[in-house]
Motif scaffolding. Structure first.
Motif, PDB file in Angstrom:
ATOM      1  N   LYS A   1      23.449  36.544  22.064  1.00  0.00           N
ATOM      2  CA  LYS A   1      24.680  36.434  22.852  1.00  0.00           C
ATOM      3  C   LYS A   1      24.382  35.916  24.253  1.00  0.00           C
ATOM      4  N   LEU A   2      23.268  36.385  24.829  1.00  0.00           N
ATOM      5  CA  LEU A   2      22.860  35.893  26.149  1.00  0.00           C
ATOM      6  C   LEU A   2      22.607  34.386  26.109  1.00  0.00           C
ATOM      7  N   LEU A   3      21.919  33.928  25.076  1.00  0.00           N
ATOM      8  CA  LEU A   3      21.633  32.502  24.960  1.00  0.00           C
ATOM      9  C   LEU A   3      22.916  31.699  24.781  1.00  0.00           C
ATOM     10  N   GLN A   4      23.867  32.230  24.034  1.00  0.00           N
ATOM     11  CA  GLN A   4      25.157  31.550  23.860  1.00  0.00           C
ATOM     12  C   GLN A   4      25.883  31.415  25.187  1.00  0.00           C
ATOM     13  N   ILE A   5      25.877  32.487  25.974  1.00  0.00           N
ATOM     14  CA  ILE A   5      26.526  32.447  27.286  1.00  0.00           C
ATOM     15  C   ILE A   5      25.911  31.358  28.150  1.00  0.00           C
ATOM     16  N   MET A   6      24.588  31.180  28.031  1.00  0.00           N
ATOM     17  CA  MET A   6      23.879  30.169  28.837  1.00  0.00           C
ATOM     18  C   MET A   6      23.803  28.811  28.140  1.00  0.00           C
ATOM     19  N   ASN A   7      24.567  28.642  27.073  1.00  0.00           N
ATOM     20  CA  ASN A   7      24.615  27.372  26.332  1.00  0.00           C
ATOM     21  C   ASN A   7      23.234  26.933  25.835  1.00  0.00           C
ATOM     22  N   TYR A   8      22.383  27.912  25.538  1.00  0.00           N
ATOM     23  CA  TYR A   8      21.027  27.650  25.035  1.00  0.00           C
ATOM     24  C   TYR A   8      20.225  26.729  25.967  1.00  0.00           C
ATOM     25  N   ALA A   9      20.550  26.807  27.252  1.00  0.00           N
ATOM     26  CA  ALA A   9      19.828  26.041  28.272  1.00  0.00           C
ATOM     27  C   ALA A   9      19.687  26.939  29.507  1.00  0.00           C
ATOM     28  N   PRO A  10      18.845  27.976  29.421  1.00  0.00           N
ATOM     29  CA  PRO A  10      18.805  28.988  30.482  1.00  0.00           C
ATOM     30  C   PRO A  10      18.569  28.441  31.884  1.00  0.00           C
ATOM     31  N   HIS A  11      17.574  27.583  32.052  1.00  0.00           N
ATOM     32  CA  HIS A  11      17.256  27.103  33.399  1.00  0.00           C
ATOM     33  C   HIS A  11      18.392  26.255  33.964  1.00  0.00           C
ATOM     34  N   ASP A  12      18.922  25.368  33.159  1.00  0.00           N
ATOM     35  CA  ASP A  12      20.028  24.515  33.609  1.00  0.00           C
ATOM     36  C   ASP A  12      21.239  25.378  33.978  1.00  0.00           C
ATOM     37  N   PHE A  13      21.529  26.370  33.162  1.00  0.00           N
ATOM     38  CA  PHE A  13      22.666  27.245  33.452  1.00  0.00           C
ATOM     39  C   PHE A  13      22.452  27.994  34.759  1.00  0.00           C
ATOM     40  N   ILE A  14      21.282  28.574  34.928  1.00  0.00           N
ATOM     41  CA  ILE A  14      21.008  29.353  36.143  1.00  0.00           C
ATOM     42  C   ILE A  14      21.118  28.475  37.384  1.00  0.00           C
ATOM     43  N   LEU A  15      20.587  27.291  37.332  1.00  0.00           N
ATOM     44  CA  LEU A  15      20.598  26.417  38.511  1.00  0.00           C
ATOM     45  C   LEU A  15      21.996  25.928  38.872  1.00  0.00           C
ATOM     46  N   HIS A  16      22.821  25.695  37.879  1.00  0.00           N
ATOM     47  CA  HIS A  16      24.074  24.965  38.129  1.00  0.00           C
ATOM     48  C   HIS A  16      25.344  25.765  37.890  1.00  0.00           C
ATOM     49  N   HIS A  17      25.234  27.011  37.450  1.00  0.00           N
ATOM     50  CA  HIS A  17      26.469  27.756  37.200  1.00  0.00           C
ATOM     51  C   HIS A  17      27.204  28.036  38.500  1.00  0.00           C
ATOM     52  N   THR A  18      28.532  28.124  38.399  1.00  0.00           N
ATOM     53  CA  THR A  18      29.382  28.473  39.530  1.00  0.00           C
ATOM     54  C   THR A  18      29.942  29.871  39.314  1.00  0.00           C
ATOM     55  N   TYR A  19      30.601  30.381  40.325  1.00  0.00           N
ATOM     56  CA  TYR A  19      31.213  31.700  40.209  1.00  0.00           C
ATOM     57  C   TYR A  19      32.201  31.731  39.047  1.00  0.00           C
ATOM     58  N   LYS A  20      32.915  30.635  38.861  1.00  0.00           N
ATOM     59  CA  LYS A  20      33.888  30.549  37.770  1.00  0.00           C
ATOM     60  C   LYS A  20      33.199  30.661  36.412  1.00  0.00           C
ATOM     61  N   ASP A  21      32.000  30.109  36.303  1.00  0.00           N
ATOM     62  CA  ASP A  21      31.268  30.156  35.032  1.00  0.00           C
ATOM     63  C   ASP A  21      30.900  31.573  34.629  1.00  0.00           C
ATOM     64  N   LEU A  22      30.856  32.475  35.589  1.00  0.00           N
ATOM     65  CA  LEU A  22      30.466  33.852  35.294  1.00  0.00           C
ATOM     66  C   LEU A  22      31.505  34.596  34.463  1.00  0.00           C
ATOM     67  N   THR A  23      32.687  34.018  34.307  1.00  0.00           N
ATOM     68  CA  THR A  23      33.691  34.645  33.439  1.00  0.00           C
ATOM     69  C   THR A  23      33.202  34.707  31.994  1.00  0.00           C
ATOM     70  N   THR A  24      32.235  33.861  31.652  1.00  0.00           N
ATOM     71  CA  THR A  24      31.697  33.884  30.286  1.00  0.00           C
ATOM     72  C   THR A  24      30.927  35.170  30.001  1.00  0.00           C
ATOM     73  N   CYS A  25      30.597  35.910  31.053  1.00  0.00           N
ATOM     74  CA  CYS A  25      29.894  37.177  30.881  1.00  0.00           C
ATOM     75  C   CYS A  25      30.819  38.287  30.390  1.00  0.00           C
ATOM     76  N   GLU A  26      32.118  38.112  30.575  1.00  0.00           N
ATOM     77  CA  GLU A  26      33.067  39.172  30.232  1.00  0.00           C
ATOM     78  C   GLU A  26      32.905  39.593  28.772  1.00  0.00           C
ATOM     79  N   GLY A  27      32.860  40.882  28.570  1.00  0.00           N
ATOM     80  CA  GLY A  27      32.732  41.421  27.229  1.00  0.00           C
ATOM     81  C   GLY A  27      31.295  41.675  26.795  1.00  0.00           C
ATOM     82  N   PHE A  28      30.323  41.144  27.564  1.00  0.00           N
ATOM     83  CA  PHE A  28      28.928  41.391  27.182  1.00  0.00           C
ATOM     84  C   PHE A  28      28.560  42.841  27.492  1.00  0.00           C
TER      85      PHE A  28
END
Length: 254
Positions: A64-91
């Motif tokens: 589920k964590l990998l799905q939230i990060m679109n299976y690209a952890p480093h890219d997600f961490i570097l470029h996510h915005t506050y809005k992107d954090l809504t994908t964490c809801e329900g985890f």
């Protein structure tokens, strides 16, 4: 069992369990989906953080964590915005929930803006006795970005007498030079000789039965005692015996 026989026994069991077959049902299978160092670091750190409880449940949460990060952890961490954090809801994994995950993503982004690798934090704070003080400083740096009080418990601190099992497991994954390709060995500026055995109920029980550990509590002092004895058996690669102790405890009911 004398020291010579004990070493031979544990060497045999370490070799028996330290194989590629170990990967599939272990949390290490999550970072094994990646080749890039930063992807391995991030996915490994996150799955190690939630690695308690039923192993199947841990792996399901890891996916589920990998799905939230679109299976690209480093890219997600570097470029996510506050809005992107809504994908964490329900985890949720046991006591680790969406609020904790949002902070973890935020803190990782801040750290990767300051460091090329999380390894640099541990290198900076290592000492000749091991990496336990470095774990303390890693927690201090990781929690420095407005960490919610509830989230602080998810990073253990050896200086508060925690065994820091999950972080020591992560360090084994990243530092240990494994000829069987279970552990990654991607952090080459730290010596495997400095590693500590991840102390859980299984490794602790077996260690006590074998006379490697006398302390009754599974805490930082117990880690130090086990470190001392495992380093006598193999000063260069003491945590290879994690495979032996864990395997004997979980698979053999030793």
């Amino acid at each position: 069992m004398n020291k010579k026989k004990l070493k031979a026994f544990l060497d045999y069991k370490a070799d028996f369990y330290n194989t590629s077959d170990f990967i599939e049902d272990d949390p290490i299978s999550i970072p094994h989906q990646f080749q890039k160092k930063a992807d391995i670091e991030i996915s490994g750190f996150l799955i190690a953080t939630i690695a308690w409880g039923n192993r199947k449940s841990i792996l399901n949460s890891g996916e589920k964590l990998l799905q939230i990060m679109n299976y690209a952890p480093h890219d997600f961490i570097l470029h996510h915005t506050y809005k992107d954090l809504t994908t964490c809801e329900g985890f949720v994994h046991r006591t680790f929930n969406a609020e904790d995950l949002k902070y973890f993503f935020t803190a990782l982004k801040a750290l990767y803006q300051n460091y090329n690798s999380l390894e640099e934090i541990f290198v900076k704070h290592q000492n000749k006795d091991g990496l336990q003080i470095a774990i303390h400083h890693f927690k201090q740096e990781f929690m420095a970005f407005g960490c919610p009080k509830r989230t602080q418990k998810h990073i253990s601190d050896p200086l508060k007498n925690s065994a820091a099992k999950r972080l020591n497991m992560m360090l084994r994954w990243f530092v240990r030079q494994d000829q069987n390709d279970v552990d990654f060995g991607i952090w080459q500026n730290l010596s495997p000789a400095l590693l500590s055995c991840p102390l859980d109920v299984h490794t602790a029980r077996v260690a006590r039965q074998l006379g490697l550990l006398k302390r009754k509590q599974n805490d930082a002092k117990a880690v130090q005692e086990l470190d001392k004895n495992l380093r006598k058996l193999d000063p260069k690669d003491p945590v290879k015996y994690d495979f032996a102790l864990f395997g004997l405890g979980v698979y053999e009911g030793f």
